[in-house]
Design a protein around this motif. Sequence first.
Motif, PDB file in Angstrom:
ATOM      1  N   GLN A  48     -11.948 -16.734  10.678  1.00 26.76           N
ATOM      2  CA  GLN A  48     -13.082 -16.266   9.861  1.00 26.76           C
ATOM      3  C   GLN A  48     -12.993 -14.754   9.660  1.00 26.76           C
ATOM      4  OE1 GLN A  48     -14.458 -19.155   8.317  1.00 26.76           O
ATOM      5  NE2 GLN A  48     -16.354 -18.004   8.579  1.00 26.76           N
ATOM      6  N   ARG A  49     -11.822 -14.178   9.929  1.00 20.45           N
ATOM      7  CA  ARG A  49     -11.659 -12.726   9.832  1.00 20.45           C
ATOM      8  C   ARG A  49     -10.849 -12.369   8.587  1.00 20.45           C
ATOM      9  NH1 ARG A  49      -9.606  -9.908  14.934  1.00 20.45           N
ATOM     10  NH2 ARG A  49     -11.454  -8.608  14.889  1.00 20.45           N
ATOM     11  N   PHE A  50     -11.271 -11.288   7.935  1.00 23.51           N
ATOM     12  CA  PHE A  50     -10.615 -10.793   6.722  1.00 23.51           C
ATOM     13  C   PHE A  50     -10.239  -9.325   6.939  1.00 23.51           C
ATOM     14  CE2 PHE A  50     -10.920  -8.967   2.339  1.00 23.51           C
ATOM     15  CZ  PHE A  50      -9.881  -9.692   1.760  1.00 23.51           C
ATOM     16  N   PHE A  51      -8.986  -9.013   6.727  1.00 22.02           N
ATOM     17  CA  PHE A  51      -8.483  -7.656   6.965  1.00 22.02           C
ATOM     18  C   PHE A  51      -8.496  -6.857   5.663  1.00 22.02           C
ATOM     19  CE2 PHE A  51      -5.299  -4.347   7.408  1.00 22.02           C
ATOM     20  CZ  PHE A  51      -5.431  -3.919   8.722  1.00 22.02           C
ATOM     21  N   VAL A  52      -8.937  -5.599   5.727  1.00 17.45           N
ATOM     22  CA  VAL A  52      -8.941  -4.726   4.552  1.00 17.45           C
ATOM     23  C   VAL A  52      -8.177  -3.441   4.884  1.00 17.45           C
ATOM     24  CG1 VAL A  52     -10.347  -3.440   2.881  1.00 17.45           C
ATOM     25  CG2 VAL A  52     -11.145  -5.641   3.740  1.00 17.45           C
ATOM     26  N   ASP A  53      -7.249  -3.094   4.024  1.00 11.34           N
ATOM     27  CA  ASP A  53      -6.480  -1.850   4.133  1.00 11.34           C
ATOM     28  C   ASP A  53      -7.444  -0.656   4.170  1.00 11.34           C
ATOM     29  OD1 ASP A  53      -4.765   0.329   3.699  1.00 11.34           O
ATOM     30  OD2 ASP A  53      -3.540  -0.741   2.238  1.00 11.34           O
ATOM     31  N   THR A  54      -7.225   0.238   5.118  1.00 13.74           N
ATOM     32  CA  THR A  54      -8.101   1.414   5.236  1.00 13.74           C
ATOM     33  C   THR A  54      -8.029   2.322   4.009  1.00 13.74           C
ATOM     34  OG1 THR A  54      -8.729   3.185   6.754  1.00 13.74           O
ATOM     35  CG2 THR A  54      -6.382   2.883   6.400  1.00 13.74           C
ATOM     36  N   ASP A  55      -6.918   2.218   3.239  1.00 15.53           N
ATOM     37  CA  ASP A  55      -6.722   3.037   2.034  1.00 15.53           C
ATOM     38  C   ASP A  55      -7.208   2.293   0.785  1.00 15.53           C
ATOM     39  OD1 ASP A  55      -6.008   5.246   0.568  1.00 15.53           O
ATOM     40  OD2 ASP A  55      -3.855   4.858   0.604  1.00 15.53           O
ATOM     41  N   THR A  56      -8.389   1.670   0.905  1.00 12.54           N
ATOM     42  CA  THR A  56      -8.997   0.908  -0.198  1.00 12.54           C
ATOM     43  C   THR A  56     -10.166   1.703  -0.763  1.00 12.54           C
ATOM     44  OG1 THR A  56      -8.348  -1.213   0.768  1.00 12.54           O
ATOM     45  CG2 THR A  56     -10.205  -1.264  -0.754  1.00 12.54           C
ATOM     46  N   TYR A  96      -2.152  -1.125  -3.379  1.00  7.96           N
ATOM     47  CA  TYR A  96      -0.831  -0.760  -3.900  1.00  7.96           C
ATOM     48  C   TYR A  96      -0.963  -0.340  -5.366  1.00  7.96           C
ATOM     49  CZ  TYR A  96       4.018  -1.787  -5.478  1.00  7.96           C
ATOM     50  OH  TYR A  96       5.289  -1.743  -6.029  1.00  7.96           O
ATOM     51  N   PRO A  97      -1.075   0.970  -5.646  1.00  5.72           N
ATOM     52  CA  PRO A  97      -1.153   2.092  -4.708  1.00  5.72           C
ATOM     53  C   PRO A  97      -2.526   2.152  -4.033  1.00  5.72           C
ATOM     54  CG  PRO A  97      -1.404   2.867  -6.968  1.00  5.72           C
ATOM     55  CD  PRO A  97      -1.114   1.401  -7.055  1.00  5.72           C
ATOM     56  N   GLY A  98      -2.584   2.912  -2.918  1.00  4.00           N
ATOM     57  CA  GLY A  98      -3.830   3.042  -2.174  1.00  4.00           C
ATOM     58  C   GLY A  98      -4.814   3.943  -2.889  1.00  4.00           C
ATOM     59  N   SER A  99      -6.023   4.012  -2.355  1.00  2.09           N
ATOM     60  CA  SER A  99      -7.057   4.870  -2.932  1.00  2.09           C
ATOM     61  C   SER A  99      -6.627   6.333  -2.916  1.00  2.09           C
ATOM     62  CB  SER A  99      -8.365   4.683  -2.151  1.00  2.09           C
ATOM     63  OG  SER A  99      -9.446   5.255  -2.838  1.00  2.09           O
ATOM     64  N   SER A 100      -5.793   6.692  -1.929  1.00  2.00           N
ATOM     65  CA  SER A 100      -5.289   8.066  -1.811  1.00  2.00           C
ATOM     66  C   SER A 100      -4.118   8.328  -2.757  1.00  2.00           C
ATOM     67  CB  SER A 100      -4.821   8.321  -0.372  1.00  2.00           C
ATOM     68  OG  SER A 100      -3.689   7.503  -0.085  1.00  2.00           O
ATOM     69  N   GLY A 101      -3.605   7.259  -3.380  1.00  2.00           N
ATOM     70  CA  GLY A 101      -2.408   7.381  -4.218  1.00  2.00           C
ATOM     71  C   GLY A 101      -1.139   7.028  -3.471  1.00  2.00           C
ATOM     72  N   ALA A 102      -1.239   6.749  -2.162  1.00  2.00           N
ATOM     73  CA  ALA A 102      -0.061   6.425  -1.355  1.00  2.00           C
ATOM     74  C   ALA A 102       0.543   5.087  -1.791  1.00  2.00           C
ATOM     75  CB  ALA A 102      -0.438   6.366   0.117  1.00  2.00           C
ATOM     76  N   LEU A 103       1.876   5.036  -1.753  1.00  2.00           N
ATOM     77  CA  LEU A 103       2.604   3.815  -2.105  1.00  2.00           C
ATOM     78  C   LEU A 103       3.408   3.354  -0.902  1.00  2.00           C
ATOM     79  CD1 LEU A 103       4.079   4.416  -5.661  1.00  2.00           C
ATOM     80  CD2 LEU A 103       2.644   2.512  -4.968  1.00  2.00           C
ATOM     81  N   ASP A 125      -3.153  -1.444  -9.792  1.00  2.00           N
ATOM     82  CA  ASP A 125      -3.571  -0.809 -11.043  1.00  2.00           C
ATOM     83  C   ASP A 125      -2.549  -1.157 -12.115  1.00  2.00           C
ATOM     84  OD1 ASP A 125      -5.136   1.517 -12.475  1.00  2.00           O
ATOM     85  OD2 ASP A 125      -3.013   1.907 -12.791  1.00  2.00           O
ATOM     86  N   LEU A 126      -3.012  -1.627 -13.275  1.00  2.00           N
ATOM     87  CA  LEU A 126      -2.095  -2.102 -14.313  1.00  2.00           C
ATOM     88  C   LEU A 126      -1.153  -1.014 -14.821  1.00  2.00           C
ATOM     89  CD1 LEU A 126      -4.443  -4.417 -16.422  1.00  2.00           C
ATOM     90  CD2 LEU A 126      -2.704  -5.104 -14.764  1.00  2.00           C
ATOM     91  N   LEU A 127      -1.668   0.213 -14.981  1.00  2.00           N
ATOM     92  CA  LEU A 127      -0.808   1.282 -15.492  1.00  2.00           C
ATOM     93  C   LEU A 127       0.257   1.651 -14.458  1.00  2.00           C
ATOM     94  CD1 LEU A 127      -0.408   2.939 -18.063  1.00  2.00           C
ATOM     95  CD2 LEU A 127      -1.773   4.744 -17.025  1.00  2.00           C
ATOM     96  N   ALA A 128      -0.109   1.636 -13.175  1.00  2.00           N
ATOM     97  CA  ALA A 128       0.874   1.892 -12.116  1.00  2.00           C
ATOM     98  C   ALA A 128       1.937   0.791 -12.106  1.00  2.00           C
ATOM     99  CB  ALA A 128       0.175   1.969 -10.762  1.00  2.00           C
ATOM    100  N   LEU A 129       1.515  -0.456 -12.368  1.00  2.00           N
ATOM    101  CA  LEU A 129       2.449  -1.582 -12.327  1.00  2.00           C
ATOM    102  C   LEU A 129       3.455  -1.571 -13.469  1.00  2.00           C
ATOM    103  CD1 LEU A 129       0.151  -4.534 -11.131  1.00  2.00           C
ATOM    104  CD2 LEU A 129       1.807  -3.211  -9.805  1.00  2.00           C
ATOM    105  N   VAL A 130       3.184  -0.766 -14.495  1.00  2.00           N
ATOM    106  CA  VAL A 130       4.187  -0.577 -15.544  1.00  2.00           C
ATOM    107  C   VAL A 130       5.463   0.014 -14.935  1.00  2.00           C
ATOM    108  CG1 VAL A 130       4.729   0.727 -17.649  1.00  2.00           C
ATOM    109  CG2 VAL A 130       2.497  -0.360 -17.408  1.00  2.00           C
ATOM    110  N   MET A 131       5.291   0.843 -13.881  1.00  2.00           N
ATOM    111  CA  MET A 131       6.413   1.538 -13.256  1.00  2.00           C
ATOM    112  C   MET A 131       6.873   0.908 -11.942  1.00  2.00           C
ATOM    113  SD  MET A 131       6.780   4.017 -15.413  1.00  2.00           S
ATOM    114  CE  MET A 131       7.905   5.104 -14.545  1.00  2.00           C
ATOM    115  N   LEU A 132       5.976   0.207 -11.255  1.00  2.00           N
ATOM    116  CA  LEU A 132       6.250  -0.242  -9.883  1.00  2.00           C
ATOM    117  C   LEU A 132       6.777  -1.674  -9.824  1.00  2.00           C
ATOM    118  CD1 LEU A 132       2.999   1.057  -8.123  1.00  2.00           C
ATOM    119  CD2 LEU A 132       5.198   2.228  -8.311  1.00  2.00           C
ATOM    120  N   THR A 133       7.366  -2.023  -8.670  1.00  2.00           N
ATOM    121  CA  THR A 133       7.754  -3.406  -8.401  1.00  2.00           C
ATOM    122  C   THR A 133       6.493  -4.267  -8.380  1.00  2.00           C
ATOM    123  OG1 THR A 133       9.603  -2.679  -7.028  1.00  2.00           O
ATOM    124  CG2 THR A 133       8.888  -4.959  -6.751  1.00  2.00           C
ATOM    125  N   PRO A 134       6.443  -5.362  -9.150  1.00  2.00           N
ATOM    126  CA  PRO A 134       5.234  -6.192  -9.181  1.00  2.00           C
ATOM    127  C   PRO A 134       4.919  -6.777  -7.804  1.00  2.00           C
ATOM    128  CG  PRO A 134       6.729  -6.769 -10.967  1.00  2.00           C
ATOM    129  CD  PRO A 134       7.483  -5.852 -10.057  1.00  2.00           C
TER     130      PRO A 134
END
Length: 240
Positions: A48-56, A96-103, A125-134
């Motif tokens: 019943q546990r859900f993990f969230v990235d701290t960089d969200t 991916y990327p994080g709220s801080s911009g980290a990849l 982010d869709l614009l980031a995914l234009v450049m990044l590995t899906p």
Amino acid sequence: RLEALLNYQQMVTDLTGMEIANASLLDEGTAAAEAMTMAHRVGKSKSQRFFVDTDTHPQTLAIIRTRAEPLGIEVVVGDPTDDLASQDVFAALLSYPGSSGALRDLRQVIAGLHARNGLAIVASDLLALVMLTPPGEMGADIVVGSAQRFGVPMGYGGPHAGFLATRDEFKRSMPGRLVGVTVDAHGDHAYRLALQTREQHIRREKATSNICTAQVLLAVIASMYAVYHGPEGLARIARR
């Protein structure tokens, strides 16, 4: 409009590397919360546990916590590379990327999740995914985010369409509407709503979601922005 939304779905699946996408949601925060409840429905884990990235994004985390509380889901926040391996969770939200911009490369984190029957949700982010590995190529099960940076004005923080893409096997549990292609009485191509399980007027208490706002106009704008600029134009904008 249906053709424009079909184009939106295709654009999202192309950029996320997933098999199927819905015809938009309210925004990124609710898309992430919808992905959490969807993973809870379709996942094999009994946790019943859900993990969230701290960089969200903080607003995304706030909406997840609000949705999780009445469902009895415990939200755990931490660093996926350090804290996730020791956690028994039914799913994790990775940024991916994080709220801080980290990849970061998520392949190992996702493989570890899958080994423990957890599902991987990636906020992107869709614009980031234009450049990044899906994310789909990294093994993601669900990908969510906002279409705001695809031609939608900032508008003092909103509105902007949210997206949710997933594996084909999960389509029956996917929140939101799905535009499909069929054949009409004359044998010509026709567009129709193929799936609409979340709407309150269809299944009510059994609905996959009870949020009936999909920000369709904003999804159409994002769709036509992609058509107007094309792959090369989008890559140029993303680099800039």
